[in-house]
Design a protein around this motif. Structure first.
Motif, mmCIF file in Angstrom:
data_model
loop_
_atom_site.group_PDB
_atom_site.id
_atom_site.type_symbol
_atom_site.label_atom_id
_atom_site.label_comp_id
_atom_site.label_asym_id
_atom_site.label_seq_id
_atom_site.Cartn_x
_atom_site.Cartn_y
_atom_site.Cartn_z
ATOM 1 N N SER A 167 0.876 6.506 29.384
ATOM 2 C CA SER A 167 1.151 6.110 28.007
ATOM 3 C C SER A 167 0.208 6.852 27.064
ATOM 4 C CB SER A 167 0.958 4.603 27.831
ATOM 5 O OG SER A 167 -0.412 4.263 27.969
ATOM 6 N N PRO A 168 0.618 7.090 25.825
ATOM 7 C CA PRO A 168 -0.265 7.763 24.870
ATOM 8 C C PRO A 168 -1.597 7.034 24.705
ATOM 9 C CG PRO A 168 1.976 7.650 24.016
ATOM 10 C CD PRO A 168 1.934 6.814 25.260
ATOM 11 N N GLU A 169 -1.553 5.715 24.745
ATOM 12 C CA GLU A 169 -2.773 4.929 24.542
ATOM 13 C C GLU A 169 -3.799 5.185 25.635
ATOM 14 O OE1 GLU A 169 0.543 3.410 22.353
ATOM 15 O OE2 GLU A 169 0.308 3.699 24.540
ATOM 16 N N GLU A 170 -3.325 5.435 26.856
ATOM 17 C CA GLU A 170 -4.248 5.674 27.969
ATOM 18 C C GLU A 170 -5.117 6.899 27.748
ATOM 19 O OE1 GLU A 170 -2.834 4.998 32.192
ATOM 20 O OE2 GLU A 170 -0.923 5.048 31.128
ATOM 21 N N TYR B 32 3.401 8.170 17.012
ATOM 22 C CA TYR B 32 4.130 7.979 15.768
ATOM 23 C C TYR B 32 5.632 7.915 16.056
ATOM 24 C CZ TYR B 32 -0.245 9.485 13.611
ATOM 25 O OH TYR B 32 -1.565 9.590 13.237
ATOM 26 N N GLY B 33 6.280 6.967 15.398
ATOM 27 C CA GLY B 33 7.732 6.878 15.491
ATOM 28 C C GLY B 33 8.212 6.297 16.808
ATOM 29 N N ALA B 34 9.527 6.072 16.845
ATOM 30 C CA ALA B 34 10.141 5.517 18.055
ATOM 31 C C ALA B 34 10.130 6.553 19.167
ATOM 32 C CB ALA B 34 11.572 5.082 17.755
ATOM 33 N N ARG B 35 9.909 6.092 20.388
ATOM 34 C CA ARG B 35 9.864 6.991 21.542
ATOM 35 C C ARG B 35 11.113 6.760 22.380
ATOM 36 N NH1 ARG B 35 4.515 8.728 21.507
ATOM 37 N NH2 ARG B 35 4.821 9.879 23.449
ATOM 38 N N ARG B 36 11.844 7.826 22.616
ATOM 39 C CA ARG B 36 13.085 7.719 23.383
ATOM 40 C C ARG B 36 12.815 7.590 24.880
ATOM 41 N NH1 ARG B 36 16.468 12.843 21.839
ATOM 42 N NH2 ARG B 36 14.395 13.766 22.103
ATOM 43 N N VAL B 37 11.691 8.105 25.324
ATOM 44 C CA VAL B 37 11.363 8.059 26.746
ATOM 45 C C VAL B 37 9.948 7.524 26.901
ATOM 46 C CG1 VAL B 37 12.902 9.953 27.393
ATOM 47 C CG2 VAL B 37 10.562 10.446 26.680
ATOM 48 N N PRO B 38 9.641 6.914 28.046
ATOM 49 C CA PRO B 38 8.275 6.420 28.253
ATOM 50 C C PRO B 38 7.303 7.568 28.476
ATOM 51 C CG PRO B 38 9.576 6.167 30.248
ATOM 52 C CD PRO B 38 10.519 6.630 29.188
ATOM 53 N N LEU C 64 4.130 10.367 27.854
ATOM 54 C CA LEU C 64 3.769 11.406 26.908
ATOM 55 C C LEU C 64 4.944 12.319 26.584
ATOM 56 C CD1 LEU C 64 0.340 12.548 28.423
ATOM 57 C CD2 LEU C 64 0.668 11.204 26.342
ATOM 58 N N ARG C 65 4.992 12.782 25.340
ATOM 59 C CA ARG C 65 5.917 13.837 24.972
ATOM 60 C C ARG C 65 5.351 15.181 25.434
ATOM 61 N NH1 ARG C 65 5.919 10.904 19.502
ATOM 62 N NH2 ARG C 65 7.886 9.741 19.473
ATOM 63 N N ARG C 66 6.230 16.173 25.504
ATOM 64 C CA ARG C 66 5.780 17.502 25.940
ATOM 65 C C ARG C 66 4.668 18.033 25.047
ATOM 66 N NH1 ARG C 66 11.802 19.807 26.719
ATOM 67 N NH2 ARG C 66 12.181 19.164 28.875
ATOM 68 N N GLU C 67 4.863 17.903 23.728
ATOM 69 C CA GLU C 67 3.871 18.461 22.814
ATOM 70 C C GLU C 67 2.538 17.729 22.920
ATOM 71 O OE1 GLU C 67 6.676 15.791 20.329
ATOM 72 O OE2 GLU C 67 6.817 17.237 21.983
ATOM 73 N N GLU C 68 2.577 16.439 23.280
ATOM 74 C CA GLU C 68 1.332 15.687 23.441
ATOM 75 C C GLU C 68 0.573 16.145 24.676
ATOM 76 O OE1 GLU C 68 2.864 11.534 21.302
ATOM 77 O OE2 GLU C 68 3.079 11.822 23.469
ATOM 78 N N LEU C 69 1.305 16.366 25.766
ATOM 79 C CA LEU C 69 0.647 16.867 26.973
ATOM 80 C C LEU C 69 0.110 18.273 26.742
ATOM 81 C CD1 LEU C 69 -0.196 16.750 29.898
ATOM 82 C CD2 LEU C 69 2.152 17.327 30.561
ATOM 83 N N ALA C 70 0.891 19.116 26.047
ATOM 84 C CA ALA C 70 0.427 20.470 25.755
ATOM 85 C C ALA C 70 -0.869 20.441 24.962
ATOM 86 C CB ALA C 70 1.507 21.236 24.986
ATOM 87 N N MET C 71 -0.955 19.546 23.978
ATOM 88 C CA MET C 71 -2.175 19.425 23.175
ATOM 89 C C MET C 71 -3.351 19.011 24.050
ATOM 90 S SD MET C 71 -3.006 16.695 20.133
ATOM 91 C CE MET C 71 -2.982 15.351 21.331
#
Length: 275
Positions: free
Chosen positions: A17-20, A26-32, A34-41
């Protein structure tokens, strides 16, 4: 394009999870996860580069990128090695496993061992067992089952997922099943083009919904040592320490089991050995 590497990365993104990892969501998440861009960051690579890595079948990731992804995804050591093999398969690992017979010297040592002992291959087919190993795992099978006909050798994973009594041997069948699938995933990374392993996985995916569900989660476990907690139909409850040692120049493992002296499990092993 779906690849083994992409499936593994997506499964691990979904598990965090992003919190971990301290990412503000930000915003609604379609999938549980991390998003790709979050992992890339988190890994310090560009979103475009990461997307190509996850979606395409090119394998030119550097060690530093692989290590950064492993840290960002909080991979275990086994998962980290698995990621490296998937991302850079050329020259990594032994590749295709050979259909091997156990060495006579290894079988002789197996037979001399006082506790339960097995020799298994990379797909958990039993190549040899001693008397206590047979009594522990071979209920319903002849002692000669691993030796008489190669095509009829017992497979510990198949027995667990396809035989009704398979899970009943384990105190925690959920954990046991996860470990078995995790080992096959680990082994598939070592032997990515192995026919024996791919046939076994294909059969189990088709015949067992539980196996298919666990396989899709991409667990990765070496299972080289630990405690087996069993509920044996003859001996009763058994908590056995085990060590699985890779036999040199093979894809086989010698698995030795031991009960703590003076423990209830030692008494149960005595019952299993019989008069």
């Amino acid at each position: 394009m779906t690849t083994e590497l992409g499936e593994f990365l997506r499964s691990r993104r979904a598990a965090i999870s992003p919190e971990e990892v301290g990412v503000v969501s930000y915003g609604a998440r379609r999938v549980p996860g991390l998003r790709r861009e979050e992992l890339a960051m988190l890994a310090g690579v560009s979103p475009t580069y990461y997307t190509r890595l996850e979606q395409s079948d090119h394998h030119n990731a550097s060690d530093s990128v692989i290590d950064a992804l492993a840290r960002a995804l909080r991979l275990s050591a086994e998962e980290h090695d698995h990621l490296r093999r998937l991302a850079r398969p050329a020259g990594v690992g032994p590749g295709r496993a050979r259909e091997e017979e156990p060495r006579p010297s290894a079988v002789a040592m197996l037979m001399d061992y006082p506790g339960p002992a097995l020799i298994v291959d990379h797909a958990n087919y039993v190549l040899a067992w001693n008397d206590l190993g047979h009594r522990l795992y071979g209920h319903g099978l002849d002692f000669d089952a691993p030796y008489a006909d190669r095509s009829m050798r017992p497979n510990l994973v198949r027995r667990f997922f396809l035989e009704p009594e398979g899970p009943e041997l384990f105190v925690d069948p959920g954990d046991a099943g996860l470990q078995m699938v995790g080992f096959l995933r680990y082994s598939s990374g070592l032997h990515p083009e192995d026919h024996i392993l791919s046939c076994l996985v294909g059969e189990l995916v088709q015949r067992s919904d539980l196996f298919a569900e666990l396989w899709a989660e991409h667990p990765v476990m070496d299972c080289g040592y630990g405690i087996k907690r069993l509920r044996h139909p003859v001996a009763g409850r058994l908590d056995l320490a085990y060590e699985a040692m890779v036999l040199p120049e093979t894809s086989q493992r010698l698995v030795l089991y031991r009960a703590e002296p003076g423990s209830p499990s030692a008494d149960a092993l005595s019952r299993l050995a019989g008069p």
